[in-house]
Design a protein around this motif. Structure first.
Motif, PDB file in Angstrom:
ATOM      1  N   MET A 163       0.854  -1.214   0.138  1.00 48.56           N
ATOM      2  CA  MET A 163      -0.069   0.025  -0.065  1.00 48.56           C
ATOM      3  C   MET A 163       0.750   1.265   0.135  1.00 48.56           C
ATOM      4  O   MET A 163       0.608   2.253  -0.798  1.00 48.56           O
ATOM      5  N   LEU A 164       2.014   1.280   0.669  1.00 49.41           N
ATOM      6  CA  LEU A 164       2.698   2.317   0.971  1.00 49.41           C
ATOM      7  C   LEU A 164       3.598   2.606  -0.423  1.00 49.41           C
ATOM      8  O   LEU A 164       3.694   3.695  -0.930  1.00 49.41           O
ATOM      9  N   ALA A 165       4.060   1.629  -1.113  1.00 51.74           N
ATOM     10  CA  ALA A 165       4.371   1.711  -2.453  1.00 51.74           C
ATOM     11  C   ALA A 165       3.567   2.187  -3.247  1.00 51.74           C
ATOM     12  O   ALA A 165       4.162   3.134  -4.387  1.00 51.74           O
ATOM     13  N   ILE A 166       2.341   1.694  -3.364  1.00 50.40           N
ATOM     14  CA  ILE A 166       1.333   2.309  -4.569  1.00 50.40           C
ATOM     15  C   ILE A 166       1.308   3.616  -4.249  1.00 50.40           C
ATOM     16  O   ILE A 166       1.132   4.607  -4.984  1.00 50.40           O
ATOM     17  N   LYS A 167       1.123   4.318  -2.862  1.00 46.21           N
ATOM     18  CA  LYS A 167       0.989   5.427  -2.826  1.00 46.21           C
ATOM     19  C   LYS A 167       2.122   6.375  -3.102  1.00 46.21           C
ATOM     20  O   LYS A 167       1.940   7.620  -3.633  1.00 46.21           O
ATOM     21  N   GLU A 168       3.303   5.808  -2.880  1.00 46.10           N
ATOM     22  CA  GLU A 168       4.488   6.568  -3.465  1.00 46.10           C
ATOM     23  C   GLU A 168       4.582   6.628  -4.922  1.00 46.10           C
ATOM     24  O   GLU A 168       4.648   7.764  -5.417  1.00 46.10           O
ATOM     25  N   SER A 169       4.297   5.637  -5.319  1.00 41.19           N
ATOM     26  CA  SER A 169       4.464   5.602  -7.106  1.00 41.19           C
ATOM     27  C   SER A 169       3.112   6.291  -7.710  1.00 41.19           C
ATOM     28  O   SER A 169       3.651   6.896  -8.496  1.00 41.19           O
ATOM     29  N   ALA A 170       2.078   6.416  -6.922  1.00 41.60           N
ATOM     30  CA  ALA A 170       0.950   7.361  -7.584  1.00 41.60           C
ATOM     31  C   ALA A 170       1.369   8.632  -7.687  1.00 41.60           C
ATOM     32  O   ALA A 170       0.753   9.437  -8.588  1.00 41.60           O
ATOM     33  N   ALA A 171       2.462   9.142  -6.651  1.00 35.26           N
ATOM     34  CA  ALA A 171       2.906  10.578  -6.914  1.00 35.26           C
ATOM     35  C   ALA A 171       4.145  10.747  -7.585  1.00 35.26           C
ATOM     36  O   ALA A 171       4.978  11.830  -7.553  1.00 35.26           O
ATOM     37  N   ASP A 172       4.576   9.697  -8.298  1.00 35.53           N
ATOM     38  CA  ASP A 172       6.087   9.489  -8.999  1.00 35.53           C
ATOM     39  C   ASP A 172       6.000  10.716 -10.238  1.00 35.53           C
ATOM     40  O   ASP A 172       4.803  10.817 -10.548  1.00 35.53           O
ATOM     41  N   MET A 173       7.133  11.232 -10.430  1.00 40.11           N
ATOM     42  CA  MET A 173       7.188  12.181 -11.459  1.00 40.11           C
ATOM     43  C   MET A 173       6.865  11.239 -13.012  1.00 40.11           C
ATOM     44  O   MET A 173       6.701  12.061 -13.737  1.00 40.11           O
TER      45      MET A 173
END
Length: 1113
Positions: A163-173
């Protein structure tokens, strides 16, 4: 020493490389050992040892320092996995290479880890930290791959990390990483559905993404996780519509499917607009008080929403897509969402797909087959595309045959039957049988060719192929049921061929015909029974049952000849092996042979066995498939598939369109009071401001030119303000927000000064306004299309919606509006708000203008209104006249027993329909025969749904024994097909139908004898139907002839200089086609009746009715 050591290490490396090369060579040349070699190997070494040695070798290669060896080892490991062999022992050696910088090697490691992560959860968890580090790698592909593998490790314990990885990747450049995070959402949801709320937050964030790479993936995640949360789509609807063209192909399919469902919940049906327009047109024309204006403003919600138009406009270019799934998606979107007259634009694209592979052809043809049932006209011009080719497979041939049968009508039936004659000779027996069934359907649907088809099928009975003969017999049996009295010769012919026919179904059909119509072939039927008595024991069960039935029917009609035969057959059936035949035999014996036990039942034997049977209805197999959404698996299988989401019905009242407006939902803090004030003005002062405006201008002349010019100006101002929004987005964002939420007066007044400048300096042609409108629509801050909302044009007749160059309906009125607007511009300032009612009038006019305005005083919008009041565009020589007086025929619509006290009768008053010129006026008398009052009597669903029907207003209450007469308008489209609909009360619904006689579909016209002869000369050949008829003596006088003709048809009498020729003229109500009837008296009470019209089917039906009326005294 060092030199010696280095030489030795080089030698060891060279030896190892040589061994690997030799091993590679061996693997390449001999991938599988022979049986002898395997036997020797197993005798020398156990399988486990062999496997261990192979794995040890791979481990050494994976631990090597050379990347080429590692890569080769991983290729072999993935190869082992592909063959289904266990490579889990290599997990520790493989995991070590996760941090390798070689992209190819990493991909193979990821493939391996995805395969064995669930089996070796403990070891997989050791690599999690590596993936977490990789999520911060500078290379976007490594970040995406790490997330893909992390989400593929289906271990519940790492759900929080995922879940944390998905949230971080959703804000990726990188949009590529954000796209991968959207894919990961679906995987995490399937692993742990409890994470739904958190995932919805991520989806909401990703839906706001402006990248075309992300759009398709996030909508797919939306469809998987929360398809019912349409509130997430509101703010992003316009953005998705505008990004659609640039999204990757499979993303387009998903987005279109989602938007189709969304549109069915947010917009009003475009298929019911006609009735609403006409009802309000009448009100607006005759009444002008504030209450009526309120009704008009409410009626505007039934006009196509600009966001609805935006979706149709932005999906239209995708019909050119190379991907067949995209084209099919757009086609189904237009079918389910577009106004009826716009659906035809998908036809060419669907026909183009028929050049694809046969798998694609199969799906496309299934969808076309469903469409062609409801809309024959769509595919009729492309009929040749559905001709069967010799290279087509059977299932493709059958579908093409289905479509050709659906497209058959009076005009093209001869061509289609010629095709069918060729298909019957096909070597493909299943296809030949299907063709014969298609011929039967054509014969049933088109009465003019019934005899021709029957004769052709009888000729097929002498065919050598049993399948063709059997199918012909079955179809002939069904056709003969429709008109048995005329075809006793065919029954005799079939009886002669009976001995040569061996297919059980065909033999059973002939026997059924013999029994059903035994009185028409009294000599042949007993002889057939005699033959069947001999072969009874050898026949199939289905044939035996029909032999028993034949015996019973002959016993009742001709007992002298068949009594003994019947007893013999009943005795044989009594001891048959099949229990169905034994039961039937006992039942028949008790029914027809009188005895003490049978009692009163014997009296009714003839009525039971020889009761008239209803003729079977030959229907298309695709008739009921339209309940599923086109293009879906459920539609293809004709059964509800898992995961299928049904399309909802159109809402009765349009939901608030401002929810798609970003400014309304997310206002800037400083502007919050301003937005609130605008909304307050719209809701509170909308109607009263109109009234005040009228009071101020009571003294001024409210002529049609001023009102219509302000109406056309409003549409112009809408389009101009759209152009401004593309150039000065900041200023017009607030205007468009107000305008799209319905406050058109404010938007037009705020931008009036700028519009003046623009109109003086440039007069933009329609094609130039198109990109400007598109730019305005593509504003991702929620500034939706402005002009469509302010002009409220359901037909896209305003300049802002000239998106399709080939829509002539919308183009010409738009051009004329601009011209009249420029001429009458100064008057717009005087009456800026009085435009509302006449704007509605302009939109409600049923007929587009045919002539340009002669002066600036009379504008095109008012011309179209005035023209809409006339019944049709006729020349001065041929004028519509009032119908002649005659006795009114009343028909029962609903019996009081069926209607639970509510009874209804209807008649055709033969008056022009007030609601729409193409409609036939119908008056319905509703009576409450019950002992309690009935409430909320209204019209419910109609069948077909496309039926253009003007409903009467809801009757709130009808007291006992009270009656009320209401008026309706029905567009029968020049067809005698019944209009089926539901008559509803508050508690019940009753299915009723109004069946028009062909004579009620005309309106009378008057013309001179010369004009009659001139028009008759143009309608010869195929357009002329004539027959010599015998007339009753009482009907030979001129007055009697007129009376009888007018009782049958609503036509006008044409004055004639010849006493022996009587002429009548009319037009069809729907299409305005001329119908000319002439009756030339001959000797001995006979006459030549001639009907000239393009509508050949109507002509033959009218001829039949007139012949019957003139023949009876």
């Amino acid at each position: 020493m060092d030199v010696g050591f280095s030489l030795r290490s080089e030698a060891v490396g060279a030896m190892r490389t040589a061994m690997v090369s030799a091993e590679n060579l061996q693997l390449t040349l001999k991938p599988e050992l022979s049986q002898e070699e395997q036997a020797l190997t197993h005798s020398n070494r156990s399988p486990k040892e062999t496997h261990k040695v192979g794995n040890e070798d791979l481990k050494e290669m994976l631990e090597s320092n050379k990347e080429s060896l590692k890569l080769e080892a991983m290729k072999r490991v993935v190869g082992l996995i592909a063959k289904g062999k266990n490579a889990s022992e290599l997990f520790p050696a493989v995991v070590k290479n996760v941090a390798n910088k070689n992209i190819e090697l990493k991909k193979l490691v990821y493939v391996y880890l995805v395969r064995y992560a669930e089996e070796q959860q403990d070891l997989a968890l050791l690599s999690i930290s590596t993936f977490q580090r990789a999520l911060k790698d500078p290379n976007q592909f490594i970040r995406a791959s790490a997330l893909r593998v992390l989400s593929s490790i289906r271990v519940p314990i790492i759900v929080p990390i995922m879940m944390l990885a998905i949230k971080e990747s959703a804000a990726d450049m990188s949009p590529y990483v954000r796209k991968t995070s959207a894919h990961a959402i679906q995987k995490l949801y399937s692993l742990d559905p409890d994470q739904k709320e958190q995932l919805i937050e991520v989806i909401e964030k990703l839906l706001k993404d402006k990248s075309t790479l992300v759009a398709g993936s996030v909508v797919m995640a939306f469809e998987e996780v929360c398809p019912d949360r349409i509130d997430l789509i509101h703010k992003n609807y316009r953005k998705l519509c505008n990004l659609l063209v640039d999204v990757e192909e499979w993303g387009q399919v998903v987005i279109i499917s989602m938007l189709t469902r969304y549109a069915r919940t947010q917009f009003i049906s475009p298929w019911k607009e006609g009735a609403m327009f006409d009802e309000n047109n009448e009100k607006a024309f005759y009444d002008s008080d504030s209450e009526e204006k309120k009704d008009q403003m409410e009626a505007k919600t039934y006009i196509m929403d600009p966001d609805h138009r935006l979706l149709l406009r932005n999906t239209k270019p995708l019909l050119q897509s190379r991907n067949t799934a995209v084209v099919m998606s757009v086609a189904q979107l237009y079918w389910h969402l577009a106004p009826k007259h716009e659906v035809t634009i998908v036809t060419k694209s669907l026909v183009r797909l028929l050049r694809s592979h046969r798998e694609v052809q199969y799906i496309v043809l299934q969808n076309i087959a469903t469409m062609s049932i409801q809309r024959k006209g769509m595919f009729e011009p492309f009929m040749k595309s559905f001709y069967v080719r010799s290279t087509d497979s059977t299932h493709i041939k059958t579908l093409k045959l289905e479509i050709l049968t659906n497209l058959a009508n009076e005009a093209n039936i001869s061509t289609i039957l010629r095709e069918f004659q060729t298909y019957v000779k096909s070597q493909d027996k299943a296809f030949a049988a299907a063709t014969i069934q298609a011929i039967g359907r054509c014969a049933t649907n088109i009465s003019e060719v019934t005899d021709t088809c029957l004769n052709g099928l009888v000729l097929l009975l002498s065919n050598r192929d049993e399948t063709v003969v059997a199918e012909s017999v079955v179809v002939i049996k069904k056709l003969l049921q429709t008109q048995p009295t005329q075809h006793s010769e065919i029954i005799k012919h079939m009886a002669k061929l009976f001995d040569n026919i061996t297919v059980p179904m065909a033999r059973a059909s002939i026997l059924w015909l013999m029994g059903e119509y035994c009185e028409r072939v009294p000599k042949i039927a007993p002889d057939v029974l005699r033959k069947m008595a001999k072969t009874f024991t050898a026949e199939e069960d289905i044939v035996k049952l029909q032999i028993v039935n034949l015996a019973a029917k002959l016993y009742l009609t001709n007992s002298k000849q068949t009594k003994l035969l019947t007893q013999y057959i009943l005795n044989l059936g009594k001891y048959d092996q099949n229990y169905d035949i034994r039961d039937r035999t006992r039942f028949i014996r008790q029914l027809i042979v009188p005895s003490e036990k049978s009692g009163a039942l014997n009296k009714y034997a003839r009525r039971i066995l020889l009761a008239p049977k209803p003729a079977p209805v030959l229907e298309s197999a695709f008739k009921d498939r339209d309940r599923y959404q086109l293009g879906t698996l459920s539609h293809s299988l004709n059964t509800k598939a898992s995961g299928y989401q049904e399309l909802s019905d159109w809402p009765a009242v349009a939901p608030d369109q401002s929810v798609r407006n970003v400014e309304v939902i997310e206002p800037v803090k400083e502007w919050a009071p301003l937005v609130g004030k605008a909304k307050q003005r719209k809701s509170d002062e909308k109607f009263y401001s109109d009234e005040e405006e009228e009071k101020e201008e009571e003294g001024s002349d409210s002529s049609g030119s001023e009102d219509s010019s302000s109406s056309s100006s409003s549409s112009e101002s809408g389009s101009e303000s759209e152009e401004e929004s593309s150039e000065e987005s900041e200023k017009t964002s607030s205007d468009s927000g107000k305008s799209s939420s319905g406050s058109e007066q404010e938007s037009s007044s705020e931008s009036e000064s700028q519009q003046k400048k623009k109109k003086k300096t440039k007069k933009a042609p329609q094609k130039k306004s198109k990109p400007a409108a598109a730019d305005s629509d593509s504003d991702e801050n929620g500034n939706g299309p402005v002009a469509p909302a302010s002009s409220s044009s359901a037909d896209s007749s305003s300049a802002s919606e000239t998106d399709s160059e080939d829509d002539s309906d919308s183009d010409s009125p738009a051009v004329q509006k601009k011209k009249s607007d420029v001429k009458s511009k100064p008057k717009v300032e005087v009456k800026s708000k009085k435009e509302v009612s006449l704007l509605d009038l302009d939109d409600f006019s049923p007929a587009p203008t045919t002539k340009a305005p002669k002066s600036a005083v009379l504008s095109s919008s008012l011309l179209s209104d005035l023209e809409g009041l006339s019944l049709s565009n006729v020349s001065p020589a041929i004028q519509v006249t009032t119908p002649s007086f005659g006795p009114v025929k009343t028909y029962e619509l609903l019996h009081h027993m069926t209607g639970k006290g509510l009874s209804a009768k209807y008649h055709f008053p033969r008056q022009p329909c007030l609601y729409q010129p193409s409609m036939v006026a119908v008056q319905v008398v509703l009576t409450n025969s019950s002992d309690h009052s009935l409430e909320e009597i209204h019209i419910g669903d109609r069948n077909p749904a496309s039926l253009n029907l003007h409903c009467f207003n809801t009757i709130e209450r009808l007291e006992p024994e009270a009656s009320v007469t209401v008026s309706m308008g029905i567009d029968f489209s020049d067809s005698t097909q019944a209009a089926n609909f539901q008559l509803c009360t508050k508690d019940d619904q009753f299915s009723v139908s109004i069946q028009p006689a062909v004579g009620e579909l005309f309106m009378p016209i008057t013309m001179t004898e010369q004009d009659f002869s001139k028009e008759q000369g143009k309608l010869l050949g195929m357009n002329e139907t004539s027959e010599t008829i015998a007339m009753a003596t009482a009907n030979t006088s001129s007055q009697a002839i007129s009376k009888q003709v007018l009782s049958v048809a609503n036509v006008g009498v044409v004055s004639s200089t010849q006493n022996n020729i009587h002429r009548f003229a009319g037009r069809t109500v729907s299409s305005g086609a001329l119908v000319l009837v002439s009756l030339e008296m001959k000797e001995s009470s006979s006459a030549l009746l001639t009907i000239n019209t393009e509508k050949s089917v109507m002509a033959s039906m009218l001829l039949r009715d007139l012949k019957q009326a003139l023949a009876q005294a």
